[in-house]
Enzyme design. Structure first.
Site, short mmCIF file in Angstrom:
data_model
loop_
_atom_site.label_atom_id
_atom_site.label_comp_id
_atom_site.label_asym_id
_atom_site.label_seq_id
_atom_site.Cartn_x
_atom_site.Cartn_y
_atom_site.Cartn_z
N TYR A 17 0.85 -1.20 0.00
CA TYR A 17 0.00 0.00 0.00
C TYR A 17 0.88 1.24 0.00
O TYR A 17 1.85 1.31 0.74
CB TYR A 17 -0.91 0.03 1.24
CG TYR A 17 -2.36 -0.10 0.86
CD1 TYR A 17 -3.00 0.93 0.17
CD2 TYR A 17 -3.07 -1.26 1.14
CE1 TYR A 17 -4.31 0.80 -0.22
CE2 TYR A 17 -4.40 -1.39 0.74
CZ TYR A 17 -5.02 -0.36 0.07
OH TYR A 17 -6.32 -0.48 -0.33
N GLU A 59 -0.62 4.80 -0.54
CA GLU A 59 -1.46 5.98 -0.79
C GLU A 59 -0.63 7.25 -0.66
O GLU A 59 0.16 7.40 0.26
CB GLU A 59 -2.63 6.01 0.21
CG GLU A 59 -3.69 4.98 -0.13
CD GLU A 59 -4.89 5.05 0.80
OE1 GLU A 59 -4.80 5.71 1.84
OE2 GLU A 59 -5.92 4.45 0.46
N ASP A 113 -6.98 13.21 -25.12
CA ASP A 113 -6.97 11.82 -24.64
C ASP A 113 -6.32 10.97 -25.72
O ASP A 113 -6.94 10.67 -26.75
CB ASP A 113 -8.42 11.38 -24.37
CG ASP A 113 -8.50 9.93 -23.92
OD1 ASP A 113 -7.48 9.22 -23.97
OD2 ASP A 113 -9.62 9.52 -23.52
N THR A 143 -4.14 5.76 -21.90
CA THR A 143 -3.96 4.42 -21.35
C THR A 143 -2.54 4.00 -21.68
O THR A 143 -1.87 4.65 -22.49
CB THR A 143 -4.93 3.40 -21.98
OG1 THR A 143 -4.68 3.37 -23.39
CG2 THR A 143 -6.39 3.77 -21.74
N LYS A 156 -2.54 0.17 -25.05
CA LYS A 156 -2.97 0.08 -26.45
C LYS A 156 -1.72 0.15 -27.35
O LYS A 156 -0.89 -0.74 -27.25
CB LYS A 156 -4.03 1.13 -26.73
CG LYS A 156 -5.27 0.90 -25.84
CD LYS A 156 -6.39 1.89 -26.05
CE LYS A 156 -7.50 1.64 -25.02
NZ LYS A 156 -8.59 2.63 -25.11
N ARG A 175 -2.15 -2.88 -18.51
CA ARG A 175 -3.44 -2.19 -18.45
C ARG A 175 -3.38 -1.13 -17.37
O ARG A 175 -3.40 -1.43 -16.18
CB ARG A 175 -4.53 -3.22 -18.15
CG ARG A 175 -5.95 -2.74 -18.29
CD ARG A 175 -6.90 -3.92 -18.37
NE ARG A 175 -6.64 -4.68 -19.59
CZ ARG A 175 -7.07 -4.33 -20.80
NH1 ARG A 175 -7.84 -3.28 -20.96
NH2 ARG A 175 -6.76 -5.06 -21.86
#
Ligand SMILES: *Cc1c(COP(=O)(O)O)cnc(C)c1O
Length: 411
Positions: free
Chosen positions: A49, A51, A194, A220, A223, A229
């Site tokens: 973790y 954060e 985008d 992203t 692609k 991903r």
């Protein structure tokens, strides 16, 4: 090992792997990552973790995670020539949601390209939070399939959106970022590019970069960039704080450190000469495939492509709906997705077109010669979609054909 502890899942992964090997993957948003990317993604980093951001974490024990995230950030800055990068968004849609949160209040007006013209759900579609909680207006494309900037300007002047979204999921042409900049300035809007689909092409200089025209760039990483991903948001220093806050704590909790490490690996790969050649071949292949399909009588929206994808109006070409065409092709181990065409007369779940992309097949080393073959397969299947025997025969041919092309990360 998974094989022993959970055989059903192990078995399904093996089957999916076989499916990937034996098929021609033409879904424009898909690609194959490298073994190194897969290794980073499947690593123990998922246990941690963290954060917050490097050296500003809420949990202890992040001395290595900080370094990994910083490497990912630095590589993205270098590759895309931007000031600030956030590598934490889990996916493209969550990145875009964070951008909405960074700049808008509920009910504020946004503007984006409509889905049937080749935009994305997250650019203001009424079924997405971007169109449900925000007052979204659309622009489309002209009759020739190209963006008509006078129309975009008129819609912007009429509606005065706070955000203007550019970018594509199914638009095959170059976007004039500079013209969008002018329009955004005329109405005082923030311009978002985008580049989810075209990030790899932009990183290698084969498609114009929205830098420095856009205020914020989202993408992203899975692609044409061929990473895991995931997603990134890039901007200049002016918007850095709002973007970072909108990602965490605005819309996400702990970052996916395994993915961030894999993004770092993919960014290193994307800066190589080899990747540059790959990207160029992606476009050459798309152009060749579009030409071949056109020769065989297919209607390609806008008449061709400048990037890795094309939209084929199969209803007009062979009198099949997008659903029928994609189903017939799947029976022959060729995967595409059904897709609306501009001003589609049919509904989104059974539209008039299919979208075809060359990013994945190019990762297998396919070149122009193979595009001729693939166009031939597509044509035979679509013109004989009721002939089961023939489709079975093509499926066997496709299986044999794909044997000659190894998949990165798999073979
Ligand atoms: C794919 C895509 C997204 C969404 O990415 P997900 O990772 O599927 O959430 C956003 N914008 C554009 C333009 C895309 O093509």
């Amino acid at each position: 090992m998974l094989q022993d502890t959970d055989n059903p899942i192990y078995d399904l992964i093996a089957k999916e792997k076989k499916r990937q090997i034996e098929g021609i993957e033409l879904i424009a948003s898909e690609n194959y990552t490298s073994t190194s990317v897969l290794q980073a993604m499947g690593s123990i980093l998922t246990n941690k973790y963290s954060e917050g951001y490097p050296s500003k974490r809420y949990y202890r024990g992040n001395q290595y995670i900080d370094q990994i995230e910083n490497i990912a950030i630095d590589r993205a800055k270098e590759l895309f020539k931007v000031d600030h990068v956030n590598v934490q968004p889990c996916s493209g849609s969550s990145a875009n949601f964070a951008v909405h949160l960074a700049f808008l209040n509920v009910g504020d007006r946004t503007m984006g390209m409509s889905l049937d013209a080749g935009g994305h759900l997250t650019h203001g579609s009424k079924v997405s939070v971007s169109g449900k909680y925000f007052d979204s207006v659309n622009y489309g494309v002209g009759d020739n399939g190209f963006i008509n900037y006078d129309q975009v300007r008129k819609i912007a002047l009429d509606h005065r959106p706070k955000l203007i979204w550019t970018g594509l999921s199914a638009y095959s042409r170059v976007i004039d970022w500079k013209e969008f900049r002018k329009i955004a300035d005329e109405v005082g809007a923030i311009l978002i590019a985008d580049i989810a689909h075209i990030a790899g092409l932009i990183a290698t200089g084969h498609y114009p970069s929205p830098v420095p025209h856009a205020d914020v760039i989202t993408t992203t990483t899975h692609k044409t960039l061929r990473g895991p991903r995931g997603a990134m948001i890039m901007c200049n220093e002016q918007y850095a704080e709002s973007i970072d806050k909108a990602v965490f704590p605005g819309t996400q909790g702990g970052p996916h450190n395994h993915t961030i490490a894999a993004i770092a690996v993919a960014l290193k790969e994307a800066s190589t000469e080899e990747f540059k050649k790959y990207s160029q071949q992606v476009i050459l292949n798309a152009k060749k495939l579009a030409d071949e399909l056109t020769k065989k009588g297919y209607t390609i929206v806008s008449g061709g492509t400048d990037n890795h994808l094309m939209l084929t109006d199969v209803l007009k070409s062979v009198n099949l709906s997008g659903k029928e065409a994609s189903l017939a092709l799947e029976c022959a181990n060729i995967t595409v997705n059904k897709n609306a065409v501009p001003n589609d007369s049919r509904k989104p779940w059974d539209p008039s077109g299919v979208r075809i992309g060359t990013a994945a097949i190019t990762s297998r080393g396919m070149k122009e010669k193979e595009m001729e073959k693939i166009a031939q397969y597509i044509d035979t299947v679509l013109r004989n979609s009721n002939n089961e025997d023939l489709i079975k025969k093509i499926k066997l041919e496709v299986k044999n054909f794909t044997k000659n092309f190894l998949i990165p990360g798999i073979n």
